[in-house]
Design an enzyme around this catalytic site. Structure first.
Site, PDB file in Angstrom:
ATOM      1  N   TRP A 155       0.796  -1.232   0.000  1.00  0.00           N
ATOM      2  CA  TRP A 155       0.000   0.000   0.000  1.00  0.00           C
ATOM      3  C   TRP A 155       0.824   1.275   0.000  1.00  0.00           C
ATOM      4  CZ3 TRP A 155       1.935   2.065   4.290  1.00  0.00           C
ATOM      5  CH2 TRP A 155       2.217   1.244   5.384  1.00  0.00           C
ATOM      6  N   PRO A 180      -4.050  -4.928  -6.249  1.00  0.00           N
ATOM      7  CA  PRO A 180      -3.502  -3.908  -5.352  1.00  0.00           C
ATOM      8  C   PRO A 180      -3.792  -4.277  -3.906  1.00  0.00           C
ATOM      9  CG  PRO A 180      -5.607  -3.176  -6.214  1.00  0.00           C
ATOM     10  CD  PRO A 180      -5.336  -4.528  -6.843  1.00  0.00           C
ATOM     11  N   SER A 181      -3.166  -3.566  -2.980  1.00  0.00           N
ATOM     12  CA  SER A 181      -3.513  -3.738  -1.567  1.00  0.00           C
ATOM     13  C   SER A 181      -4.938  -3.246  -1.345  1.00  0.00           C
ATOM     14  CB  SER A 181      -2.549  -2.932  -0.708  1.00  0.00           C
ATOM     15  OG  SER A 181      -3.084  -2.809   0.602  1.00  0.00           O
ATOM     16  N   GLU A 253       9.850  -8.583  -3.256  1.00  0.00           N
ATOM     17  CA  GLU A 253      10.360  -7.288  -2.757  1.00  0.00           C
ATOM     18  C   GLU A 253       9.780  -7.105  -1.363  1.00  0.00           C
ATOM     19  OE1 GLU A 253      12.529  -5.450  -4.223  1.00  0.00           O
ATOM     20  OE2 GLU A 253      12.565  -6.288  -6.233  1.00  0.00           O
ATOM     21  N   CYS A 287      10.041   1.081   2.283  1.00  0.00           N
ATOM     22  CA  CYS A 287      10.689  -0.204   2.590  1.00  0.00           C
ATOM     23  C   CYS A 287      12.182  -0.047   2.856  1.00  0.00           C
ATOM     24  CB  CYS A 287      10.455  -1.197   1.458  1.00  0.00           C
ATOM     25  SG  CYS A 287      10.931  -0.543  -0.149  1.00  0.00           S
ATOM     26  N   GLU A 473      14.094  -5.537  -9.289  1.00  0.00           N
ATOM     27  CA  GLU A 473      13.238  -4.786 -10.200  1.00  0.00           C
ATOM     28  C   GLU A 473      14.077  -3.647 -10.777  1.00  0.00           C
ATOM     29  OE1 GLU A 473       9.825  -3.688  -7.735  1.00  0.00           O
ATOM     30  OE2 GLU A 473       8.717  -5.394  -8.542  1.00  0.00           O
TER      31      GLU A 473
HETATM   32  P1  NDP Z   1       1.491  -7.216   3.185  1.00  0.00           P
HETATM   33  O1  NDP Z   1       2.454  -8.341   3.122  1.00  0.00           O
HETATM   34  O2  NDP Z   1       0.543  -7.143   4.308  1.00  0.00           O
HETATM   35  O3  NDP Z   1       0.584  -7.181   1.862  1.00  0.00           O
HETATM   36  C1  NDP Z   1       1.137  -7.077   0.566  1.00  0.00           C
HETATM   37  C2  NDP Z   1       0.117  -7.548  -0.456  1.00  0.00           C
HETATM   38  O4  NDP Z   1      -0.096  -8.948  -0.305  1.00  0.00           O
HETATM   39  C3  NDP Z   1      -1.254  -6.905  -0.299  1.00  0.00           C
HETATM   40  O5  NDP Z   1      -1.827  -6.709  -1.579  1.00  0.00           O
HETATM   41  C4  NDP Z   1      -1.995  -7.960   0.495  1.00  0.00           C
HETATM   42  O6  NDP Z   1      -3.380  -7.840   0.373  1.00  0.00           O
HETATM   43  C5  NDP Z   1      -1.476  -9.218  -0.162  1.00  0.00           C
HETATM   44  N1  NDP Z   1      -1.588 -10.445   0.612  1.00  0.00           N
HETATM   45  C6  NDP Z   1      -1.812 -10.609   1.941  1.00  0.00           C
HETATM   46  N2  NDP Z   1      -1.803 -11.923   2.267  1.00  0.00           N
HETATM   47  C7  NDP Z   1      -1.570 -12.609   1.100  1.00  0.00           C
HETATM   48  C8  NDP Z   1      -1.438 -13.995   0.773  1.00  0.00           C
HETATM   49  N3  NDP Z   1      -1.538 -14.959   1.700  1.00  0.00           N
HETATM   50  N4  NDP Z   1      -1.199 -14.327  -0.506  1.00  0.00           N
HETATM   51  C9  NDP Z   1      -1.066 -13.373  -1.465  1.00  0.00           C
HETATM   52  N5  NDP Z   1      -1.191 -12.046  -1.217  1.00  0.00           N
HETATM   53  C10 NDP Z   1      -1.431 -11.667   0.054  1.00  0.00           C
HETATM   54  O7  NDP Z   1       2.361  -5.902   3.082  1.00  0.00           O
HETATM   55  P2  NDP Z   1       1.891  -4.394   3.286  1.00  0.00           P
HETATM   56  O8  NDP Z   1       0.827  -4.085   2.290  1.00  0.00           O
HETATM   57  O9  NDP Z   1       1.638  -4.160   4.735  1.00  0.00           O
HETATM   58  O10 NDP Z   1       3.168  -3.581   2.818  1.00  0.00           O
HETATM   59  C11 NDP Z   1       4.186  -3.152   3.681  1.00  0.00           C
HETATM   60  C12 NDP Z   1       5.394  -4.047   3.525  1.00  0.00           C
HETATM   61  O11 NDP Z   1       5.844  -4.015   2.175  1.00  0.00           O
HETATM   62  C13 NDP Z   1       6.575  -3.597   4.369  1.00  0.00           C
HETATM   63  O12 NDP Z   1       7.156  -4.693   4.984  1.00  0.00           O
HETATM   64  C14 NDP Z   1       7.529  -2.999   3.334  1.00  0.00           C
HETATM   65  O13 NDP Z   1       8.879  -3.050   3.735  1.00  0.00           O
HETATM   66  C15 NDP Z   1       7.252  -3.863   2.141  1.00  0.00           C
HETATM   67  N6  NDP Z   1       7.664  -3.195   0.908  1.00  0.00           N
HETATM   68  C16 NDP Z   1       8.766  -3.649   0.250  1.00  0.00           C
HETATM   69  C17 NDP Z   1       9.231  -2.995  -0.884  1.00  0.00           C
HETATM   70  C18 NDP Z   1      10.447  -3.466  -1.617  1.00  0.00           C
HETATM   71  O14 NDP Z   1      10.650  -3.032  -2.758  1.00  0.00           O
HETATM   72  N7  NDP Z   1      11.289  -4.305  -1.037  1.00  0.00           N
HETATM   73  C19 NDP Z   1       8.539  -1.812  -1.411  1.00  0.00           C
HETATM   74  C20 NDP Z   1       7.367  -1.454  -0.656  1.00  0.00           C
HETATM   75  C21 NDP Z   1       6.960  -2.119   0.470  1.00  0.00           C
HETATM   76  P3  NDP Z   1      -4.163  -6.852   1.390  1.00  0.00           P
HETATM   77  O15 NDP Z   1      -3.354  -5.628   1.619  1.00  0.00           O
HETATM   78  O16 NDP Z   1      -5.363  -6.525   0.631  1.00  0.00           O
HETATM   79  O17 NDP Z   1      -4.347  -7.621   2.630  1.00  0.00           O
END
Ligand code: NDP
Length: 503
Positions: A155, A180-181, A253, A287, A473
């Protein structure tokens, strides 16, 4: 009640599609908790249909000459740039990030990546190689698209993440189903419409909506060849595990707890500015944040004094006001999580609170925000006299919480910076370039900076080491994650080598 934005449906076969689940949820403005739009939730059969629309589109899109794909994607990048402010406003409302930030970063960096990969494939960047074996035999390789790929976004940078995934995916001739989230879904169907307007054929880019269960269904689907995921480490482990069951390609990522190292000769102003960028940009929801700020013991008091002076320049306020540079956190659950870490830092870790803390209302009194208690606001916080075993130092908080750690020697700081299972980013501030390179070479992180923090241009391949991810990426290496190689050995000698010859 009419909401500020129209319903967000699903998107496949080149147009908006209602969900068959008959279920919706509302996405919320984090600065006010006001609902912004109703979002349709995909049923499993909607996900099946989106995947099958992508499967139908794949033969023709993958056979489209790269230069033609490039032309279409360049047009999409131009539309994104032309609509920058409108899209930035959507992102500001959905994420709570100030418009000063979304209008300068989120769409621009997404469009840059789209342009970069369009130019790369249009310019022959997907060619294979030729290896001469003998005068009459050689090997040639071709790079082939994978098929239908899943993109799952976090998100914090919604449209940027959607573009960083879909740009190389589509440029390489694949099709994508993107989720998307659930916290920031507003951009997704708008992006799909922009792709369609630019000439991306129906079924090449599709959107499904919903929470983790929709992502999980998408990830395990046999019609998916690759999963590109951005999110938390714990979720990434589940997603990668599920993808492994189907032998799917993955890019992961994930999160970090990166070290921002101020070296002894660093320019104080630059070091403080860098540490602030590494902790408070996007309200700390980046992140690659350098949340472990290592400062030489000899510099600690000067660093803290200047930091405290500069903390006054963090301005919460109306998110559309160009002078606002700090917004609320994305959601109530996230506010609760970040608050509990600050509480833990004060009460259990017993770190010294240098700035901020739990009294956000007092901090907001000096801002023009009315009804701030309705939003997910939290004040920026700095802990000092931290030690490596504290929970606030070990775990990703993903909020505006800086931990200052004092050190004595270069050897010590390198060992402590690496003493984590995460390895997303790291950086050093120094005037001594020899020392900078020596330290950077020893840091266990995939994304590193010298005298800078956070910039991630299209040309730079980015990806985490250790538990922070798999693959990269962007950059030239970024396209390789979306193709598979076919090697062909050609022998013009006329005879097939065999051990089954007559003696
Ligand atoms: P989450 O892991 O909670 O969610 C990421 C996505 O995965 C969302 O779309 C979520 O849906 C979905 N999701 C949740 N459970 C599952 C599942 N079992 N199977 C498949 N998809 C699933 O992360 P956040 O959205 O809270 O994002 C923050 C995190 O992302 C931080 O740890 C940050 O460091 C990391 N991040 C890493 C980056 C990088 O480039 N390394 C860049 C940006 C962020 P929903 O949200 O709808 O529940």
């Amino acid at each position: 009640m009419s909401l500020p934005y129209p319903d967000r449906t699903l998107y496949y076969s080149g147009s908006q599609q209602p969900s068959t689940s008959n279920k919706t949820f509302q996405t919320i403005d984090p600065s006010t908790s006001q609902p912004l739009a109703n979002i349709h939730i995909s049923s499993p059969s909607d996900v099946d249909t989106a995947i099958s629309s992508a499967q139908k589109a794949f033969p023709s899109w993958s056979a489209t000459p790269p230069i033609e794909r490039a032309r279409i994607l360049q047009k999409a990048a131009a539309i994104l740039r032309a609509r920058n402010n409108e899209l930035a406003e959507i992102e500001t409302h959905d994420t709570g990030k100030p418009f000063s930030e979304t209008s300068g970063v989120d769409i621009v960096t997404g469009a840059d990546v789209l342009e970069y990969f369009a130019n790369l494939v249009g310019g022959g960047g997907l060619n294979g190689e030729t290896i001469q074996l003998r005068p009459n035999a050689w090997v040639y390789t071709t790079k082939n698209p994978l098929g239908v790929c899943a993109g799952i976004g976090a998100w914090n940078y919604p449209i940027q993440i959607a573009l960083w995934k879909s740009a190389p995916c589509l440029a390489a001739g694949n099709c994508m189903v993107y989720k998307p989230s659930e916290f920031t879904p507003l951009h997704s169907t708008v992006l799909a419409e922009i792709y369609s307007e630019a000439g991306v054929p129906p079924g090449v880019f599709n959107v499904v909506q919903g929470a983790g269960d929709v992502g999980a269904y998408l990830t395990q689907h046999p019609g998916i060849a690759k999963v590109s995921f951005t999110g938390q480490v714990a979720t990434g482990c589940k997603v990668a595990g599920s993808a492994a069951g189907g032998m799917k390609y993955v890019t992961m990522e994930l999160g970090g707890k990166s070290a921002c190292i101020i070296l002894p000769d660093a320019d104080l102003e630059q070091a403080v500015d860098g540490a602030m960028m590494a902790n408070f940009f996007s309200t700390g929801q980046v992140c690659t944040n350098g949340t472990r700020v290592f400062v030489p013991k000899t510099m600690k008091s000067a660093f803290e004094k200047r930091l405290l002076e500069k903390m006054q320049f963090i301005r919460a306020g109306d998110l559309m006001d160009p002078s606002t540079n700090f917004g609320p956190l994305v959601s109530k659950p996230h506010l609760d999580k970040v608050t509990s870490y600050i509480k833990h830092g004060i009460e259990t870790d017993k770190a010294t609170l240098l700035y901020g803390g739990l009294d956000t209302p007092s901090w907001l009194q000096t801002t023009p925000i009315k009804d701030y208690q309705k939003g997910h606001w939290i004040q920026p916080t700095v802990f000092t006299n931290c030690s490596d075993d504290m929970r606030i130092v070990k775990e990703e908080i993903f909020g505006p919480v800086m931990s200052i750690l004092a050190y004595n020697s270069i050897e010590e700081v390198v060992a402590r910076a690496n003493n984590t299972s995460l390895g997303l980013a790291a950086g050093v501030f120094t005037k001594d370039l020899n020392l900078a390179h020596q330290v950077i070479a020893q840091l266990e992180a995939g994304i590193t900076w010298i005298n800078s923090w956070g910039e991630s241009p299209a040309e730079m391949s980015v990806g985490g080491w250790k538990m922070s991810g798999v693959g990269v990426e962007n950059g030239r290496r970024g396209i390789e994650a979306w193709v598979r190689t076919k090697s062909t050995l050609v022998d013009m000698g006329g005879e097939v080598a065999t051990v089954f010859a007559k003696l």
